[in-house]
Design an enzyme around this catalytic site. Structure first.
Site, PDB file in Angstrom:
ATOM      1  N   LYS A  76     -49.920  37.490  15.048  1.00 57.12           N
ATOM      2  CA  LYS A  76     -50.934  37.724  16.075  1.00 57.12           C
ATOM      3  C   LYS A  76     -51.996  36.628  16.068  1.00 57.12           C
ATOM      4  O   LYS A  76     -52.407  36.138  17.121  1.00 57.12           O
ATOM      5  CB  LYS A  76     -51.587  39.099  15.854  1.00 57.12           C
ATOM      6  CG  LYS A  76     -50.645  40.267  16.074  1.00 57.12           C
ATOM      7  CD  LYS A  76     -51.225  41.567  15.553  1.00 57.12           C
ATOM      8  CE  LYS A  76     -50.216  42.696  15.677  1.00 57.12           C
ATOM      9  NZ  LYS A  76     -50.680  43.963  15.059  1.00 57.12           N
ATOM     10  N   GLN A 120     -54.909  47.638  12.220  1.00 54.74           N
ATOM     11  CA  GLN A 120     -53.523  47.443  11.809  1.00 54.74           C
ATOM     12  C   GLN A 120     -53.008  48.691  11.089  1.00 54.74           C
ATOM     13  O   GLN A 120     -53.601  49.141  10.100  1.00 54.74           O
ATOM     14  CB  GLN A 120     -53.409  46.226  10.874  1.00 54.74           C
ATOM     15  CG  GLN A 120     -51.987  45.864  10.497  1.00 54.74           C
ATOM     16  CD  GLN A 120     -51.176  45.364  11.675  1.00 54.74           C
ATOM     17  OE1 GLN A 120     -51.670  44.621  12.511  1.00 54.74           O
ATOM     18  NE2 GLN A 120     -49.927  45.753  11.751  1.00 54.74           N
ATOM     19  N   ASP A 145     -54.987  47.723  21.835  1.00 50.74           N
ATOM     20  CA  ASP A 145     -53.709  48.326  21.449  1.00 50.74           C
ATOM     21  C   ASP A 145     -53.355  49.503  22.359  1.00 50.74           C
ATOM     22  O   ASP A 145     -52.217  49.973  22.365  1.00 50.74           O
ATOM     23  CB  ASP A 145     -53.753  48.807  19.992  1.00 50.74           C
ATOM     24  CG  ASP A 145     -52.995  47.884  19.051  1.00 50.74           C
ATOM     25  OD1 ASP A 145     -52.190  47.068  19.541  1.00 50.74           O
ATOM     26  OD2 ASP A 145     -53.184  47.985  17.828  1.00 50.74           O
TER      27      ASP A 145
END
Length: 322
Positions: A76, A120, A145
């Site tokens: 990422k 995460q 997200d």
């Protein structure tokens, strides 16, 4: 120039005339994600030029030090750097308490230079953590997200322009668009009902006007359901579960699975496969995504897209306030 769909049709007709059906057209996530990243890079350059060096800001918050999480985060950060996004990795120790994680999130929510915040998962902590509570603590305006209940609720109601769509389903839709096959009016089957892939994928297909069937571990007639799918999206987490003979002739097959199976020919002793048995499905599908190199790269690309979109919304909001 022939489109991907038109070229596939020509090759398919040619194959049938020869008495032998040609294999599916491979829909590359590597190629498509590259196109998305190049487009985003141009958009970031325009923002930077117009607003005195402005750059979208992204924070990846990690608890613990899992090797797989480190690999995903590295991917990422690399993509963000290529596009021009100012991405930071905030790693907290395993001993961090839930309250400390929540305080960090609230602090980032209030930081106007950060436009995207992802937590995460899974959280690698020695302390008890409520993942739902933590993901919902992220401001909906920075939830790139798309996992908070606010964004999930908007997606389920069809407010697609007023929410962040989870990255994997969003990437799947982009891959479907690449085939040239219209979603409207098609029968789509989604295997899996997770909050990250299956459930939002159902909503996304539904609000793009497909008729959608969601299958899961309790579905008794899975082969029959798969056989009805014009568009099949699989995210079950079971290696090569969907067999080629189940697949409808000419269907679009999107495989979200990432599984490791033993393979003595590999140095690691294992290889990566999807949830679909690729070799047999490739004989019946019209379009199919490979594993690896299919949905995976698109997930990262869509995270970058959501971050750039968040920064653009931030700039627009501040312009309107002046």
């Amino acid at each position: 120039m022939l489109s991907l769909a038109a070229l596939s049709l020509r090759l398919r007709v040619s194959g049938c005339q020869g008495g032998r059906r040609s294999m599916a057209t491979v829909v590359s996530g590597n190629k498509t994600s590259k196109l998305v990243r190049e487009r985003l890079q141009i958009e970031v350059e325009k923002m930077s030029s117009r607003f005195s060096g402005f750059r979208p800001g992204l924070v990846v918050l990690q608890v613990g030090d899992r090797d797989d999480s480190n690999l995903y985060i590295s991917t990422k950060l690399k993509a963000a750097a290529q596009i021009g996004i100012d991405a930071k990795h905030l790693r907290l120790p395993k001993t961090t308490t839930q309250e400390e994680v929540l305080q960090r999130i609230l602090s980032i929510n209030e930081n106007s230079s950060v436009h995207g915040l992802i937590v995460q998962l899974p959280l690698d902590s020695v302390n008890s953590m409520d993942t739902e509570l933590i993901t919902n603590a992220v401001s909906p305006e920075k939830d790139v997200d798309g996992l908070s209940c606010i964004n999930a609720g908007k997606l389920s109601r069809g407010d697609l322009k007023d929410c962040f769509i989870p990255c994997t389903p969003n990437g799947c839709m982009e891959l479907i668009r690449q085939t040239g096959v219209s979603v409207m009016g098609k029968h789509a089957v989604v295997i899996g009902r997770s909050k990250i892939v299956g459930a939002p994928m159902h909503d996304l297909l539904l609000w793009n006007h497909a008729t959608v069937t969601t299958c899961h571990s309790k579905t008794p007639d899975l082969p029959e359901q798969v056989g009805r799918a014009d568009i099949l999206v699989v995210g079950m987490g079971r290696a090569e579960m969907v067999r080629g003979e189940w697949v409808k002739e000419g269907a679009v097959v999107i495989d979200c699975g990432i599984n490791h199976i033993p393979d003595e020919t590999k140095a690691s002793g294992k290889r990566v496969v999807g949830d679909v048995h690729y070799a047999s499905a490739n004989q019946r599908a019209g379009f199919i995504t490979p594993v690896p190199g299919g949905v995976g790269p698109m997930t990262v690309a869509m995270l970058m897209e959501n971050t750039v979109q968040s920064a653009q919304r931030f700039l627009l909001k501040n312009q309107l306030r002046r």
